[in-house]
Design a protein around this motif. Structure first.
Motif, PDB file in Angstrom:
ATOM      1  N   GLN A  31       0.827  -1.202   0.000  1.00  0.00           N
ATOM      2  CA  GLN A  31       0.000   0.000   0.000  1.00  0.00           C
ATOM      3  C   GLN A  31       0.865   1.258   0.000  1.00  0.00           C
ATOM      4  O   GLN A  31       0.585   2.233  -0.700  1.00  0.00           O
ATOM      5  CB  GLN A  31      -0.938  -0.022   1.224  1.00  0.00           C
ATOM      6  N   GLN A  32       1.967   1.225   0.796  1.00  0.00           N
ATOM      7  CA  GLN A  32       2.872   2.376   0.796  1.00  0.00           C
ATOM      8  C   GLN A  32       3.513   2.558  -0.572  1.00  0.00           C
ATOM      9  O   GLN A  32       3.707   3.691  -1.040  1.00  0.00           O
ATOM     10  CB  GLN A  32       3.964   2.194   1.861  1.00  0.00           C
TER      11      GLN A  32
ATOM     12  N   LEU B 290       2.153   1.779  -3.455  1.00  0.00           N
ATOM     13  CA  LEU B 290       1.148   2.362  -4.345  1.00  0.00           C
ATOM     14  C   LEU B 290       0.987   3.860  -4.085  1.00  0.00           C
ATOM     15  O   LEU B 290       0.867   4.660  -5.021  1.00  0.00           O
ATOM     16  CB  LEU B 290      -0.180   1.629  -4.169  1.00  0.00           C
ATOM     17  N   GLU B 291       0.961   4.238  -2.805  1.00  0.00           N
ATOM     18  CA  GLU B 291       0.861   5.665  -2.493  1.00  0.00           C
ATOM     19  C   GLU B 291       2.079   6.428  -3.005  1.00  0.00           C
ATOM     20  O   GLU B 291       1.966   7.540  -3.527  1.00  0.00           O
ATOM     21  CB  GLU B 291       0.721   5.834  -0.977  1.00  0.00           C
ATOM     22  N   PHE B 292       3.250   5.808  -2.868  1.00  0.00           N
ATOM     23  CA  PHE B 292       4.468   6.443  -3.370  1.00  0.00           C
ATOM     24  C   PHE B 292       4.407   6.628  -4.883  1.00  0.00           C
ATOM     25  O   PHE B 292       4.783   7.672  -5.419  1.00  0.00           O
ATOM     26  CB  PHE B 292       5.674   5.583  -2.983  1.00  0.00           C
TER      27      PHE B 292
ATOM     28  N   ALA C 174       1.674   6.908  -6.678  1.00  0.00           N
ATOM     29  CA  ALA C 174       0.703   7.966  -6.977  1.00  0.00           C
ATOM     30  C   ALA C 174       1.311   9.339  -6.765  1.00  0.00           C
ATOM     31  O   ALA C 174       1.114  10.268  -7.565  1.00  0.00           O
ATOM     32  CB  ALA C 174      -0.534   7.780  -6.097  1.00  0.00           C
ATOM     33  N   LYS C 175       2.072   9.486  -5.674  1.00  0.00           N
ATOM     34  CA  LYS C 175       2.723  10.775  -5.435  1.00  0.00           C
ATOM     35  C   LYS C 175       3.756  11.073  -6.507  1.00  0.00           C
ATOM     36  O   LYS C 175       3.911  12.217  -6.948  1.00  0.00           O
ATOM     37  CB  LYS C 175       3.383  10.763  -4.060  1.00  0.00           C
TER      38      LYS C 175
END
Length: 407
Positions: free
Chosen positions: A69-70, A72-74, A76-77
């Motif tokens: 999940q981290q 994926l967030e990375f 996206a950022k």
């Protein structure tokens, strides 16, 4: 070292994005639309692959999903172009990355079933690892993952279908039982209302006697006991049949397992005997077909003759009907002619009677009557002239009167 590799990957991504934007400026509209559609198709394929890969990881080792999940967030950022904290992401994902690099075969090897094919694929898989990029999965390994997931989904679907069919049968049986109970309750209510409430009402005492209630309940219990006995007998019969069928199936299974070459020889002999019987029956069938052909030919000839006779009979019947119709018309004409003949005969009789009773009058009487007729005709003419004169006078008087009134 991992930080430097992540920074290099980010710079490569930014360079690829800028290169794609420059190429997009040089492309035409049709080429750009085609390239966008291709990218969308690739995104759909990658999403499906990621889903299968995630299911495989969750099935084999769910601990490998920590930190995804981290990541994926990375990503996206990184795509949004915001400020990135690479060190924190590297620290949170370095452990996961090292585990995935060092043990990639865990993702392809089932804990319950290990095959040489998967070992080879895991070896190939581990050979494609590069520093900073992670392991890559080739086409064979992807197809293997897809086939495994499809087998799992098919098995799950079959179990769900079996469970649903079982539940459906149970619910259907319960609904049928509820319907039967409802029918029985309605019958019991109607019987109770008819025999106890309506027929058992005592008009003198203005109540329902207890004897009627007890008698009704006793009879009703007897009827229910009889029905229960029938149902028990039927259930026992069905259980017996089920046991017999189960035993037959078990015996057949045992026989199929304990087959010997002698049994096949026996079946071969029986097949040869059956083949001989079939050949004999085929010869008999050919003879019967020949006899049937001759019979059909004779039948056709006789049918033709019968059709000719039927046509002749039809013509005769039509002629008879026509003659009968003509006979009826002639009978009607005969009746009419008979009536006319009777009337003419009656007139003839009258004429004969008048002729016999006629006497020639005297000449002087005729002359006198003729003179009287002439005088009467003259008198009529004189009177008509007078009437005409009177009408003329009346008309002149009317005109004068009208003129006087007008003046």
């Amino acid at each position: 070292m991992l930080q430097t590799h992540h920074r290099s990957s980010i710079s490569q991504h930014s360079r690829s994005v800028s290169q794609f934007m420059n190429e997009a400026d040089e492309l035409s509209d049709a080429e750009l639309v085609k390239q966008v559609n291709d990218i969308k198709q690739q995104i759909r394929v990658l999403a499906l692959e990621n889903e299968i890969f995630e299911k495989t990881i969750m099935r084999l080792d769910p601990t490998l999903m920590h930190g995804i999940q981290q990541a994926l967030e990375f990503a996206a950022k990184m795509q949004s172009g915001s400020s990135l904290n690479i060190n924190s992401f590297v620290k949170s994902t370095s452990k996961l990355g090292m585990e995935s690099v060092t043990s990639p075969s865990r993702m392809l090897t089932s804990p319950s079933k290990v095959s040489a094919r998967r070992v080879d694929s895991s070896a190939k898989f581990s050979g494609t690892v590069t520093i900073g990029t992670g392991p890559r999965i080739n086409v064979l390994e992807r197809s293997e993952l897809v086939s495994v997931e499809m087998e799992i989904l098919i098995n799950t679907l079959e179990r769900a279908r079996y469970k649903a069919a079982k539940q459906h049968a149970l619910l259907k049986a319960q609904l049928e039982e509820i319907d039967l109970r409802e029918v029985e309750i309605k019958k019991a209510c109607e019987m109770f209302e008819k025999e106890v409430i309506i027929d058992g009402w005592d008009k003198i005492a203005q109540r329902i006697p207890a004897e009627i209630w007890i008698r009704f309940m006793t009879e009703w219990v007897k009827i229910i006991d009889a029905q229960i006995g029938k149902l028990r007998l039927r259930t026992s019969t069905l259980n017996t049949q089920y046991s017999k069928l189960k035993g037959q199936i078990r015996v057949k299974a045992e026989l199929s397992e304990s087959l010997r070459p002698v049994d096949f020889d026996k079946l071969k002999i029986e097949n040869n005997e059956c083949a001989e019987i079939i050949d004999t029956k085929i010869v008999q069938l050919a003879e019967l077909k020949k006899m049937t052909g001759d019979a059909n030919l004779n039948l056709t000839i006789h049918k033709k003759l019968m059709m000719e006779q039927n046509s002749y009979l039809t013509n005769v019947l039509k002629t008879i009907k026509l003659k009968q119709k003509q006979t009826k018309e002639l009978d009607k004409e005969r009746d009419v002619i008979r009536v006319q003949a009777d009337s003419l005969a009656q007139r003839l009789d009258d004429v004969k009677k008048v002729r016999l009773a006629y006497e020639v009058p005297d000449v002087m009487d005729y002359v006198n009557i003729k003179s009287e007729v002439t005088d009467l005709k003259n008198s009529i003419k004189v009177l008509e002239n007078r009437v005409h004169i009177q009408q003329i006078a009346l008309a002149s008087l009317n005109r004068k009167l009208t003129l006087m009134l007008m003046s």
